[in-house]
Scaffold this active site. Structure first.
Site, PDB file in Angstrom:
ATOM      1  N   ASP A 244      -8.052  -1.937   0.243  1.00  0.00           N
ATOM      2  CA  ASP A 244      -9.009  -2.091  -0.876  1.00  0.00           C
ATOM      3  C   ASP A 244     -10.382  -1.570  -0.446  1.00  0.00           C
ATOM      4  OD1 ASP A 244      -7.161  -4.303  -2.428  1.00  0.00           O
ATOM      5  OD2 ASP A 244      -7.218  -4.548  -0.266  1.00  0.00           O
ATOM      6  N   THR A 245     -10.752  -1.835   0.807  1.00  0.00           N
ATOM      7  CA  THR A 245     -12.024  -1.331   1.329  1.00  0.00           C
ATOM      8  C   THR A 245     -12.017   0.200   1.316  1.00  0.00           C
ATOM      9  OG1 THR A 245     -12.544  -3.302   2.625  1.00  0.00           O
ATOM     10  CG2 THR A 245     -13.386  -1.216   3.477  1.00  0.00           C
TER      11      THR A 245
ATOM     12  N   ARG B 236     -10.270   2.067  -0.722  1.00  0.00           N
ATOM     13  CA  ARG B 236     -10.352   2.471  -2.142  1.00  0.00           C
ATOM     14  C   ARG B 236     -11.793   2.360  -2.644  1.00  0.00           C
ATOM     15  NH1 ARG B 236      -4.794  -0.898  -3.463  1.00  0.00           N
ATOM     16  NH2 ARG B 236      -3.375   0.863  -3.197  1.00  0.00           N
TER      17      ARG B 236
ATOM     18  N   HIS C  14      -6.164  -9.830  -0.674  1.00  0.00           N
ATOM     19  CA  HIS C  14      -5.684  -8.493  -1.042  1.00  0.00           C
ATOM     20  C   HIS C  14      -4.895  -8.703  -2.334  1.00  0.00           C
ATOM     21  CE1 HIS C  14      -3.822  -4.600  -1.146  1.00  0.00           C
ATOM     22  NE2 HIS C  14      -2.617  -5.105  -0.993  1.00  0.00           N
TER      23      HIS C  14
ATOM     24  N   ARG D 102       1.193  -9.426  -6.813  1.00  0.00           N
ATOM     25  CA  ARG D 102       1.623  -9.598  -5.418  1.00  0.00           C
ATOM     26  C   ARG D 102       2.089 -11.028  -5.175  1.00  0.00           C
ATOM     27  NH1 ARG D 102      -2.875  -6.501  -5.711  1.00  0.00           N
ATOM     28  NH2 ARG D 102      -2.956  -4.475  -4.650  1.00  0.00           N
TER      29      ARG D 102
ATOM     30  N   ASP E 295      -1.913 -11.891   2.490  1.00  0.00           N
ATOM     31  CA  ASP E 295      -2.679 -12.984   3.090  1.00  0.00           C
ATOM     32  C   ASP E 295      -1.785 -14.202   3.345  1.00  0.00           C
ATOM     33  OD1 ASP E 295      -5.443 -11.752   2.847  1.00  0.00           O
ATOM     34  OD2 ASP E 295      -4.684 -11.589   0.804  1.00  0.00           O
TER      35      ASP E 295
ATOM     36  N   SER F 184      -2.974  -6.812   7.126  1.00  0.00           N
ATOM     37  CA  SER F 184      -3.768  -5.618   6.755  1.00  0.00           C
ATOM     38  C   SER F 184      -4.813  -5.997   5.709  1.00  0.00           C
ATOM     39  CB  SER F 184      -2.868  -4.502   6.233  1.00  0.00           C
ATOM     40  OG  SER F 184      -2.143  -4.961   5.107  1.00  0.00           O
TER      41      SER F 184
ATOM     42  N   TYR G  23      16.465  -5.483  17.155  1.00  0.00           N
ATOM     43  CA  TYR G  23      15.297  -6.270  17.578  1.00  0.00           C
ATOM     44  C   TYR G  23      15.081  -6.175  19.092  1.00  0.00           C
ATOM     45  CZ  TYR G  23      14.772  -7.998  12.885  1.00  0.00           C
ATOM     46  OH  TYR G  23      14.545  -8.055  11.528  1.00  0.00           O
TER      47      TYR G  23
ATOM     48  N   GLY H 278      11.081   0.899   4.981  1.00  0.00           N
ATOM     49  CA  GLY H 278      10.973   1.437   3.625  1.00  0.00           C
ATOM     50  C   GLY H 278       9.753   2.343   3.506  1.00  0.00           C
TER      51      GLY H 278
ATOM     52  N   VAL I  40      10.365  -7.334  -0.302  1.00  0.00           N
ATOM     53  CA  VAL I  40      10.331  -6.643  -1.589  1.00  0.00           C
ATOM     54  C   VAL I  40       8.888  -6.307  -1.966  1.00  0.00           C
ATOM     55  CG1 VAL I  40      12.464  -7.599  -2.501  1.00  0.00           C
ATOM     56  CG2 VAL I  40      10.331  -8.860  -2.839  1.00  0.00           C
TER      57      VAL I  40
ATOM     58  N   GLY J 189      11.064  -3.085   8.918  1.00  0.00           N
ATOM     59  CA  GLY J 189      10.968  -2.701   7.505  1.00  0.00           C
ATOM     60  C   GLY J 189      10.678  -1.206   7.473  1.00  0.00           C
TER      61      GLY J 189
HETATM   62  N1  LIG Z   1      -0.551  -4.741   2.531  1.00  0.00           N
HETATM   63  C1  LIG Z   1      -0.684  -3.744   1.680  1.00  0.00           C
HETATM   64  O1  LIG Z   1      -1.805  -3.249   1.429  1.00  0.00           O
HETATM   65  C2  LIG Z   1       0.538  -3.220   1.013  1.00  0.00           C
HETATM   66  C3  LIG Z   1       1.686  -3.942   1.105  1.00  0.00           C
HETATM   67  N2  LIG Z   1       2.831  -3.501   0.499  1.00  0.00           N
HETATM   68  C4  LIG Z   1       3.990  -4.370   0.645  1.00  0.00           C
HETATM   69  O2  LIG Z   1       4.814  -3.919   1.725  1.00  0.00           O
HETATM   70  C5  LIG Z   1       6.149  -4.413   1.513  1.00  0.00           C
HETATM   71  C6  LIG Z   1       7.142  -3.263   1.697  1.00  0.00           C
HETATM   72  O3  LIG Z   1       6.972  -2.338   0.641  1.00  0.00           O
HETATM   73  P1  LIG Z   1       7.842  -1.001   0.568  1.00  0.00           P
HETATM   74  O4  LIG Z   1       7.937  -0.397   1.912  1.00  0.00           O
HETATM   75  O5  LIG Z   1       7.351  -0.213  -0.566  1.00  0.00           O
HETATM   76  O6  LIG Z   1       9.268  -1.620   0.199  1.00  0.00           O
HETATM   77  P2  LIG Z   1      10.685  -0.961   0.490  1.00  0.00           P
HETATM   78  O7  LIG Z   1      11.655  -1.675  -0.376  1.00  0.00           O
HETATM   79  O8  LIG Z   1      10.595   0.515   0.428  1.00  0.00           O
HETATM   80  O9  LIG Z   1      10.954  -1.365   2.027  1.00  0.00           O
HETATM   81  C7  LIG Z   1      11.185  -2.669   2.433  1.00  0.00           C
HETATM   82  C8  LIG Z   1      12.207  -2.616   3.536  1.00  0.00           C
HETATM   83  O10 LIG Z   1      12.382  -3.942   4.051  1.00  0.00           O
HETATM   84  C9  LIG Z   1      13.736  -4.043   4.448  1.00  0.00           C
HETATM   85  N3  LIG Z   1      14.096  -5.443   4.545  1.00  0.00           N
HETATM   86  C10 LIG Z   1      14.140  -6.354   3.540  1.00  0.00           C
HETATM   87  N4  LIG Z   1      14.542  -7.543   4.023  1.00  0.00           N
HETATM   88  C11 LIG Z   1      14.736  -7.386   5.360  1.00  0.00           C
HETATM   89  C12 LIG Z   1      15.150  -8.258   6.397  1.00  0.00           C
HETATM   90  N5  LIG Z   1      15.447  -9.555   6.167  1.00  0.00           N
HETATM   91  N6  LIG Z   1      15.248  -7.757   7.642  1.00  0.00           N
HETATM   92  C13 LIG Z   1      14.953  -6.456   7.889  1.00  0.00           C
HETATM   93  N7  LIG Z   1      14.570  -5.585   6.937  1.00  0.00           N
HETATM   94  C14 LIG Z   1      14.454  -6.053   5.688  1.00  0.00           C
HETATM   95  C15 LIG Z   1      14.501  -3.307   3.365  1.00  0.00           C
HETATM   96  O11 LIG Z   1      15.801  -2.897   3.818  1.00  0.00           O
HETATM   97  C16 LIG Z   1      13.574  -2.123   3.091  1.00  0.00           C
HETATM   98  O12 LIG Z   1      13.939  -0.979   3.842  1.00  0.00           O
HETATM   99  C17 LIG Z   1       6.155  -5.023   0.104  1.00  0.00           C
HETATM  100  O13 LIG Z   1       6.018  -6.431   0.196  1.00  0.00           O
HETATM  101  C18 LIG Z   1       4.926  -4.408  -0.547  1.00  0.00           C
HETATM  102  O14 LIG Z   1       4.410  -5.186  -1.600  1.00  0.00           O
HETATM  103  C19 LIG Z   1       2.873  -2.324  -0.175  1.00  0.00           C
HETATM  104  C20 LIG Z   1       1.748  -1.532  -0.258  1.00  0.00           C
HETATM  105  C21 LIG Z   1       0.472  -1.945   0.282  1.00  0.00           C
HETATM  106  C1  LIG Z   2       1.008  -2.625  -3.325  1.00  0.00           C
HETATM  107  C2  LIG Z   2      -0.289  -2.987  -2.781  1.00  0.00           C
HETATM  108  O1  LIG Z   2      -0.483  -4.084  -2.289  1.00  0.00           O
HETATM  109  C3  LIG Z   2      -1.367  -2.043  -2.865  1.00  0.00           C
HETATM  110  O2  LIG Z   2      -1.149  -0.834  -2.996  1.00  0.00           O
HETATM  111  O3  LIG Z   2      -2.533  -2.476  -2.839  1.00  0.00           O
END
Ligand SMILES: NC(=O)C1=CN([C@@H]2O[C@H](COP(=O)(O)OP(=O)(O)OC[C@H]3O[C@@H](n4cnc5c(N)ncnc54)[C@H](O)[C@@H]3O)[C@@H](O)[C@H]2O)C=CC1
Ligand SMILES: CC(=O)C(=O)O
Length: 310
Positions: free
Chosen positions: A145-146, A148, A172, A85, A120, A140, A62, A9, A77, A7
């Site tokens: 959140d911690t 923040r 989260h 979420r 989670d 993660s 991979y 993104g 997504v 991923g």
């Molecule tokens: N854990 C946390 O604290 C946080 C989690 N997130 C989450 O992280 C995830 C990614 O967010 P972003 O990077 O902003 O999204 P993004 O859309 O910028 O990136 C996601 C990437 O996943 C790829 N992707 C989708 N399906 C795929 C598959 N089957 N195989 C390989 N690649 C695939 C897409 O091509 C894209 O490049 C989201 O679920 C978001 O909610 C975001 C911020 C904080």
């Molecule tokens: C998008 C998300 O999970 C965060 O920023 O906390």
């Protein structure tokens, strides 16, 4: 030490950027089904490396994850403005069904670090799909959140966030639990610190900080579409604990046998993290309201997972 990032993104690339700048890994491999994006992110980040470290940054398939100590899963997504979420669950569960087997075929010994939301439940799904011990599949969770929470307490009390010791536990997400009862600044409770420093910490201020932590993602997503820097740094911190076998306490999510009467649920507690993943769980002292809120968070996560067919 090699790390894979599936991923490429905003979140995956921010994690890769943080890891490259700090030199936490010797090699980073980006994998994405958008191969052109993975290649572009790798190239862009590689151009930052000469200013900072010697990390090799590449895009691959991979198979190129072979030998990785850890693999970050940030594919899937993210939330649109107004979306929670938990509303991402069905779509991202399908993504994990497609990728977990391929990651494990290439890197069977890797620690999996999960970022995809709802993190989670995605951690619980990744644990089940992989068949790995829960200690090796780390979400993660509330690491962000911690951070923040510490940022806002530190800002209010006029002290570095690194001198604030406070945790957000549970989901989260919207039901997360800010643990005020154990929050400390230096060696003092935040209440005592605020008294000595003559900075009021009223219930109104605490409510404002709670809102700032709980709703940070919604506010940032409204402003710029997604969040990535905070979690990118958080994922680097988590990977560093694994890469250097640090035995560091971080609030992260793994499937936990029993929390507040709920069995087998992934959520965040403070946990000791080292080379093999989570080494131990720490159950902090909570007041009655925090116990109740953590139980409610655990029940919400469990019910949501149970309703999903995957
Ligand atoms: N854990 C946390 O604290 C946080 C989690 N997130 C989450 O992280 C995830 C990614 O967010 P972003 O990077 O902003 O999204 P993004 O859309 O910028 O990136 C996601 C990437 O996943 C790829 N992707 C989708 N399906 C795929 C598959 N089957 N195989 C390989 N690649 C695939 C897409 O091509 C894209 O490049 C989201 O679920 C978001 O909610 C975001 C911020 C904080
Ligand atoms: C998008 C998300 O999970 C965060 O920023 O906390």
């Amino acid at each position: 030490m090699k790390i894979g990032i599936v991923g490429a993104g905003m979140v995956g690339s921010a994690a890769g950027y943080a890891i490259a700048l700090k030199g936490t890994a010797s090699k980073i491999v980006f994998v994405d089904y958008n191969a052109a994006l993975a290649k572009a992110q790798a190239e862009d980040i590689a151009h930052a490396v000469p200013f900072a470290s010697s990390t090799v940054v590449m895009a691959g398939d991979y198979a190129d994850l072979k030998g990785a100590k850890a693999v970050i899963l940030a594919a899937g997504v993210g939330q649109k403005p107004g979306e929670s979420r938990l509303q991402l669950l069905a779509r991202n569960a399908e993504v994990f069904r497609q990728i977990i087997g391929k990651v494990l075929d290439a890197a069977p010994d890797a620690v999996l670090l999960i970022a995809t939301n709802p993190v989670d439940i995605m951690t619980q799904i990744a644990t089940e799909l992989s068949g790995l011990p829960p200690t090796r599949v780390i979400g993660s969770g509330t690491i962000l959140d911690t951070a923040r929470f510490r940022h806002l307490i530190g800002e209010h009390l006029g002290v570095s966030p690194r001198s604030v010791h406070a945790y957000v536990l549970g989901e989260h997400g919207d039901s997360e639990v800010l643990c005020w009862s154990s929050a400390r600044a230096g060696a003092l409770s935040v209440k005592e610190f605020s008294a000595q420093m003559r900075v009021p910490l009223t219930e109104g201020i605490k409510a404002k900080i709670d809102d700032g932590v709980r709703n940070a993602a919604y506010t940032i997503i409204n402003g710029k579409g997604a969040t990535w820097y905070g979690i990118g740094a958080g994922l680097e911190r988590l990977f560093r604990a694994v890469a250097r076998d640090e035995q560091t306490v971080l609030s992260v999510s793994i499937v936990t046998p029993k929390v507040e009467g709920v069995s087998n649920v992934a959520l965040s507690l403070p946990r000791i993290v080292g080379a093999q993943g989570v080494v131990a769980d720490l159950f902090p002292e909570l007041d009655d309201a925090e116990h109740e809120a953590l139980g409610a968070s655990a029940r919400l996560l469990k019910t949501t997972l149970d309703a999903l067919e995957y």
